[in-house]
Scaffold this motif. Structure first.
Motif, PDB file in Angstrom:
ATOM      1  N   TRP A   1      24.038  29.616 -53.979  1.00  0.00           N
ATOM      2  CA  TRP A   1      22.974  28.897 -54.681  1.00  0.00           C
ATOM      3  C   TRP A   1      22.075  28.102 -53.757  1.00  0.00           C
ATOM      4  O   TRP A   1      21.191  27.374 -54.233  1.00  0.00           O
ATOM      5  CB  TRP A   1      23.583  28.022 -55.787  1.00  0.00           C
ATOM      6  N   CYS A   2      22.269  28.245 -52.445  1.00  0.00           N
ATOM      7  CA  CYS A   2      21.325  27.651 -51.493  1.00  0.00           C
ATOM      8  C   CYS A   2      20.083  28.541 -51.458  1.00  0.00           C
ATOM      9  O   CYS A   2      20.187  29.728 -51.154  1.00  0.00           O
ATOM     10  CB  CYS A   2      21.946  27.560 -50.100  1.00  0.00           C
ATOM     11  N   PRO A   3      18.917  28.003 -51.777  1.00  0.00           N
ATOM     12  CA  PRO A   3      17.726  28.868 -51.861  1.00  0.00           C
ATOM     13  C   PRO A   3      17.345  29.520 -50.545  1.00  0.00           C
ATOM     14  O   PRO A   3      16.640  30.526 -50.547  1.00  0.00           O
ATOM     15  CB  PRO A   3      16.625  27.915 -52.357  1.00  0.00           C
ATOM     16  N   VAL A   4      17.816  28.960 -49.427  1.00  0.00           N
ATOM     17  CA  VAL A   4      17.500  29.594 -48.142  1.00  0.00           C
ATOM     18  C   VAL A   4      18.750  30.211 -47.508  1.00  0.00           C
ATOM     19  O   VAL A   4      18.727  30.601 -46.346  1.00  0.00           O
ATOM     20  CB  VAL A   4      16.831  28.591 -47.171  1.00  0.00           C
ATOM     21  N   GLY A   5      19.823  30.304 -48.267  1.00  0.00           N
ATOM     22  CA  GLY A   5      21.007  31.031 -47.823  1.00  0.00           C
ATOM     23  C   GLY A   5      21.788  30.374 -46.698  1.00  0.00           C
ATOM     24  O   GLY A   5      22.455  31.056 -45.923  1.00  0.00           O
TER      25      GLY A   5
ATOM     26  N   ARG B   1      21.624  14.591 -42.829  1.00  0.00           N
ATOM     27  CA  ARG B   1      22.152  14.687 -44.189  1.00  0.00           C
ATOM     28  C   ARG B   1      23.054  15.919 -44.338  1.00  0.00           C
ATOM     29  O   ARG B   1      24.102  15.850 -44.966  1.00  0.00           O
ATOM     30  CB  ARG B   1      20.994  14.697 -45.201  1.00  0.00           C
ATOM     31  N   TYR B   2      22.642  17.030 -43.715  1.00  0.00           N
ATOM     32  CA  TYR B   2      23.525  18.207 -43.766  1.00  0.00           C
ATOM     33  C   TYR B   2      24.820  17.917 -43.016  1.00  0.00           C
ATOM     34  O   TYR B   2      25.910  18.259 -43.486  1.00  0.00           O
ATOM     35  CB  TYR B   2      22.830  19.451 -43.188  1.00  0.00           C
ATOM     36  N   ARG B   3      24.703  17.279 -41.841  1.00  0.00           N
ATOM     37  CA  ARG B   3      25.901  16.963 -41.062  1.00  0.00           C
ATOM     38  C   ARG B   3      26.846  16.081 -41.873  1.00  0.00           C
ATOM     39  O   ARG B   3      28.064  16.297 -41.880  1.00  0.00           O
ATOM     40  CB  ARG B   3      25.503  16.225 -39.773  1.00  0.00           C
TER      41      ARG B   3
ATOM     42  N   CYS C   1      24.025  13.432 -51.598  1.00  0.00           N
ATOM     43  CA  CYS C   1      23.839  12.851 -50.263  1.00  0.00           C
ATOM     44  C   CYS C   1      22.656  13.487 -49.537  1.00  0.00           C
ATOM     45  O   CYS C   1      22.343  13.101 -48.410  1.00  0.00           O
ATOM     46  CB  CYS C   1      25.117  12.983 -49.438  1.00  0.00           C
ATOM     47  N   PHE C   2      21.983  14.455 -50.168  1.00  0.00           N
ATOM     48  CA  PHE C   2      20.784  15.045 -49.560  1.00  0.00           C
ATOM     49  C   PHE C   2      19.505  14.297 -49.939  1.00  0.00           C
ATOM     50  O   PHE C   2      18.439  14.606 -49.428  1.00  0.00           O
ATOM     51  CB  PHE C   2      20.652  16.524 -49.946  1.00  0.00           C
ATOM     52  N   THR C   3      19.593  13.333 -50.858  1.00  0.00           N
ATOM     53  CA  THR C   3      18.371  12.616 -51.253  1.00  0.00           C
ATOM     54  C   THR C   3      18.197  11.367 -50.385  1.00  0.00           C
ATOM     55  O   THR C   3      19.171  10.821 -49.853  1.00  0.00           O
ATOM     56  CB  THR C   3      18.419  12.191 -52.735  1.00  0.00           C
TER      57      THR C   3
ATOM     58  N   ARG D   1      15.852  24.693 -41.418  1.00  0.00           N
ATOM     59  CA  ARG D   1      16.036  25.590 -42.568  1.00  0.00           C
ATOM     60  C   ARG D   1      16.308  24.835 -43.868  1.00  0.00           C
ATOM     61  O   ARG D   1      15.884  25.271 -44.944  1.00  0.00           O
ATOM     62  CB  ARG D   1      17.202  26.545 -42.288  1.00  0.00           C
ATOM     63  N   CYS D   2      17.034  23.752 -43.790  1.00  0.00           N
ATOM     64  CA  CYS D   2      17.470  23.053 -45.013  1.00  0.00           C
ATOM     65  C   CYS D   2      16.281  22.383 -45.708  1.00  0.00           C
ATOM     66  O   CYS D   2      15.497  21.683 -45.088  1.00  0.00           O
ATOM     67  CB  CYS D   2      18.518  22.003 -44.660  1.00  0.00           C
ATOM     68  N   LEU D   3      16.187  22.601 -47.016  1.00  0.00           N
ATOM     69  CA  LEU D   3      15.107  22.022 -47.823  1.00  0.00           C
ATOM     70  C   LEU D   3      15.504  20.673 -48.415  1.00  0.00           C
ATOM     71  O   LEU D   3      14.709  20.065 -49.123  1.00  0.00           O
ATOM     72  CB  LEU D   3      14.759  22.985 -48.968  1.00  0.00           C
ATOM     73  N   THR D   4      16.730  20.238 -48.172  1.00  0.00           N
ATOM     74  CA  THR D   4      17.315  19.035 -48.805  1.00  0.00           C
ATOM     75  C   THR D   4      17.113  19.049 -50.322  1.00  0.00           C
ATOM     76  O   THR D   4      16.834  18.032 -50.945  1.00  0.00           O
ATOM     77  CB  THR D   4      16.782  17.715 -48.198  1.00  0.00           C
ATOM     78  N   CYS D   5      17.275  20.231 -50.910  1.00  0.00           N
ATOM     79  CA  CYS D   5      17.070  20.379 -52.356  1.00  0.00           C
ATOM     80  C   CYS D   5      18.253  19.859 -53.163  1.00  0.00           C
ATOM     81  O   CYS D   5      18.147  19.639 -54.356  1.00  0.00           O
ATOM     82  CB  CYS D   5      16.844  21.849 -52.694  1.00  0.00           C
ATOM     83  N   ALA D   6      19.420  19.707 -52.497  1.00  0.00           N
ATOM     84  CA  ALA D   6      20.646  19.195 -53.133  1.00  0.00           C
ATOM     85  C   ALA D   6      21.371  20.220 -53.997  1.00  0.00           C
ATOM     86  O   ALA D   6      22.367  19.883 -54.635  1.00  0.00           O
ATOM     87  CB  ALA D   6      20.385  17.926 -53.942  1.00  0.00           C
ATOM     88  N   ASN D   7      20.905  21.459 -54.044  1.00  0.00           N
ATOM     89  CA  ASN D   7      21.606  22.473 -54.839  1.00  0.00           C
ATOM     90  C   ASN D   7      23.090  22.550 -54.472  1.00  0.00           C
ATOM     91  O   ASN D   7      23.958  22.683 -55.334  1.00  0.00           O
ATOM     92  CB  ASN D   7      21.003  23.861 -54.588  1.00  0.00           C
ATOM     93  N   CYS D   8      23.379  22.516 -53.162  1.00  0.00           N
ATOM     94  CA  CYS D   8      24.770  22.708 -52.717  1.00  0.00           C
ATOM     95  C   CYS D   8      25.683  21.639 -53.312  1.00  0.00           C
ATOM     96  O   CYS D   8      26.837  21.924 -53.656  1.00  0.00           O
ATOM     97  CB  CYS D   8      24.858  22.746 -51.197  1.00  0.00           C
ATOM     98  N   THR D   9      25.172  20.413 -53.449  1.00  0.00           N
ATOM     99  CA  THR D   9      26.014  19.354 -54.003  1.00  0.00           C
ATOM    100  C   THR D   9      26.127  19.455 -55.533  1.00  0.00           C
ATOM    101  O   THR D   9      27.147  19.112 -56.107  1.00  0.00           O
ATOM    102  CB  THR D   9      25.462  17.965 -53.617  1.00  0.00           C
TER     103      THR D   9
HETATM  104  S1  SF4 Z   1      21.297  24.033 -50.984  1.00  0.00           S
HETATM  105 FE1  SF4 Z   1      20.704  24.703 -48.909  1.00  0.00          FE
HETATM  106  S2  SF4 Z   1      18.572  24.007 -48.669  1.00  0.00           S
HETATM  107 FE2  SF4 Z   1      19.439  22.881 -50.439  1.00  0.00          FE
HETATM  108  S3  SF4 Z   1      20.245  20.959 -49.514  1.00  0.00           S
HETATM  109 FE3  SF4 Z   1      21.962  22.424 -49.563  1.00  0.00          FE
HETATM  110  S4  SF4 Z   1      21.934  23.389 -47.519  1.00  0.00           S
HETATM  111 FE4  SF4 Z   1      19.910  22.391 -47.802  1.00  0.00          FE
END
Ligand code: SF4
Ligand code: SF4
Length: 377
Positions: free
Chosen positions: A352-356, A322-324, A302-304, A263-271
């Motif tokens: 703000w996570c695009p996939v919730g 990376r999520y872990r 840390c998602f990049t 599910r995670c897009l590693t978009c880094a929004n969460c950080t």
């Molecule tokens: S905002 Fe959501 S999709 Fe983007 S890196 Fe964080 S957990 Fe993954």
């Protein structure tokens, strides 16, 4: 000290005092359809009559049917926008006949007044104070911008669907880290609309004294207690932070991390939206002539891939890894570094996570998953 009553009609007197003291007053304003943190010319610029609906992957500004000033929950921006800016120039250099002349970073702006800080964000500022403002490695940019900041907190009466500050022990009422804290009462009645004002420091007490306010009554204080109890009861989410810490330590390997990776897009929004995340990277630039160079610092995540790049590639190649890493730092390993949680329960990473992806739901799902090998190398 007995709290005071600040009539809603005099809220601007407090903002004006901060301006008259030469502070750079910033607060929440509605701009481009969101609540942003921006210069606050006067109290009329605050989001009067607005509320915010937040769910996983959803943030919507909506009208209220009363004149509440603090009837909204936070937007994507937190106060780290001011104190730990997303991009800042550290120095620039010009070639001269003798070598180079180096110009250091510009002086920090005038001391801030941060108006309308929520309890979760007070705790986030305390976390960044610990990481960037104290200890053997003080960050000069942060320390310069934090010095002399006056903090006006605003208690939450209506948490969002993504909030879980009560679980993290950081809200919904401000308990420390403020100069003045406000609790809004009776926003639906223009004649009774007021704030209970309590002071937390000598600076706050001096400001309150200049406003010459009446003391709050026992009925006012009972209303404040009801507001806090109501907010706790309507908290959108829960998280057992003690159990989460232990769970993350025992589930470093689990098939659940592969589930997150799907599910995670590693978009880094969460950080980017997290008020406690502090990681940065450095970028050096020069012009084509080679006579001018600059060093910039900007937020990193840390998602990049580049974040953990070492000889041979990134240390955490798998998305699940990376999520872990991120969730483990927020809820578990932050304790080993800084003696506390790295999450304050603001819920921004959920909205703000695009996939919730929802940090509280991932902990609940991890509880059901086996701590067996597999996932997130
Ligand atoms: S905002 Fe959501 S999709 Fe983007 S890196 Fe964080 S957990 Fe993954
Ligand atoms: S991890 Fe999420 S809920 Fe916790 S402080 Fe950061 S943005 Fe807020």
């Amino acid at each position: 000290m007995t709290p005071f009553i600040l009539p809603a009609s005099r809220l601007n007197a407090l903002v004006a005092l901060l301006h008259s003291d030469g502070l750079a007053v910033h607060g929440p304003v509605v701009r481009d359809g969101v609540v942003a943190i921006a210069p606050l010319p006067d109290a009329s610029a605050l989001p009067h009559g607005w509320t915010v609906r937040q769910e996983p992957g959803t943030w919507r500004l909506e009208r209220r049917d009363d004149a509440a000033v603090f009837g909204f929950t936070h937007g994507a921006e937190s106060w780290k926008k001011l104190l730990h800016p997303a991009r800042v120039r550290l120095w620039s250099a010009e070639r001269t006949e003798d070598g180079f002349t180096v110009t250091e970073a510009p002086d920090p702006p005038a001391p801030y007044a941060l108006f309308g800080v929520r309890a979760c964000d007070l705790r986030a500022m305390a976390a960044q104070d610990k990481v960037l403002g104290h200890g053997p490695y003080v960050d000069g940019v942060y320390a310069g911008r934090r010095a002399g900041a006056v903090v006006i907190a605003a208690d939450c009466a209506e948490p969002a669907g993504t909030c879980f500050c009560a679980s993290m022990g950081s809200g919904p009422a401000a308990t420390d880290g403020y100069d003045i804290a406000l609790t809004e009462l009776d926003a639906g009645d223009p004649a009774a609309h007021r704030f209970v004002l309590r002071t937390g420091t000598d600076t706050g007490r001096a400001l309150a004294a200049r406003l010459e306010l009446a003391e709050a009554t026992p009925a006012d204080l009972a209303a404040v207690a009801d507001i806090e109890a109501g907010a706790r009861a309507h908290m959108g989410r829960k998280l057992d932070r003690v159990a989460a810490r232990a769970l993350l330590a025992t589930h470093r390997e689990s098939p659940h991390w592969d589930n997150v990776a799907e599910r995670c897009l590693t978009c880094a929004n969460c950080t980017m939206v997290c008020p406690t995340c502090f990681c940065t990277t450095i970028e050096d630039t020069s012009d084509l002539s080679g006579d001018h160079a600059e060093r910039w610092r900007q937020w990193e995540s840390c998602f990049t891939f580049v974040f953990s790049h070492v000889v041979g590639g990134p240390a955490r190649e798998a998305r699940g890894a990376r999520y872990r890493h991120w969730i483990s730092h927020k809820l578990s390993t932050w304790h080993e570094q800084f003696g506390d949680d790295g999450c304050v329960g603001c819920g921004r990473c959920i909205s703000w996570c695009p996939v919730g992806i929802d940090i509280t739901a991932e902990i609940a799902a991890l509880e059901q998953a086996s701590p067996s090998p597999g996932g997130a190398r």
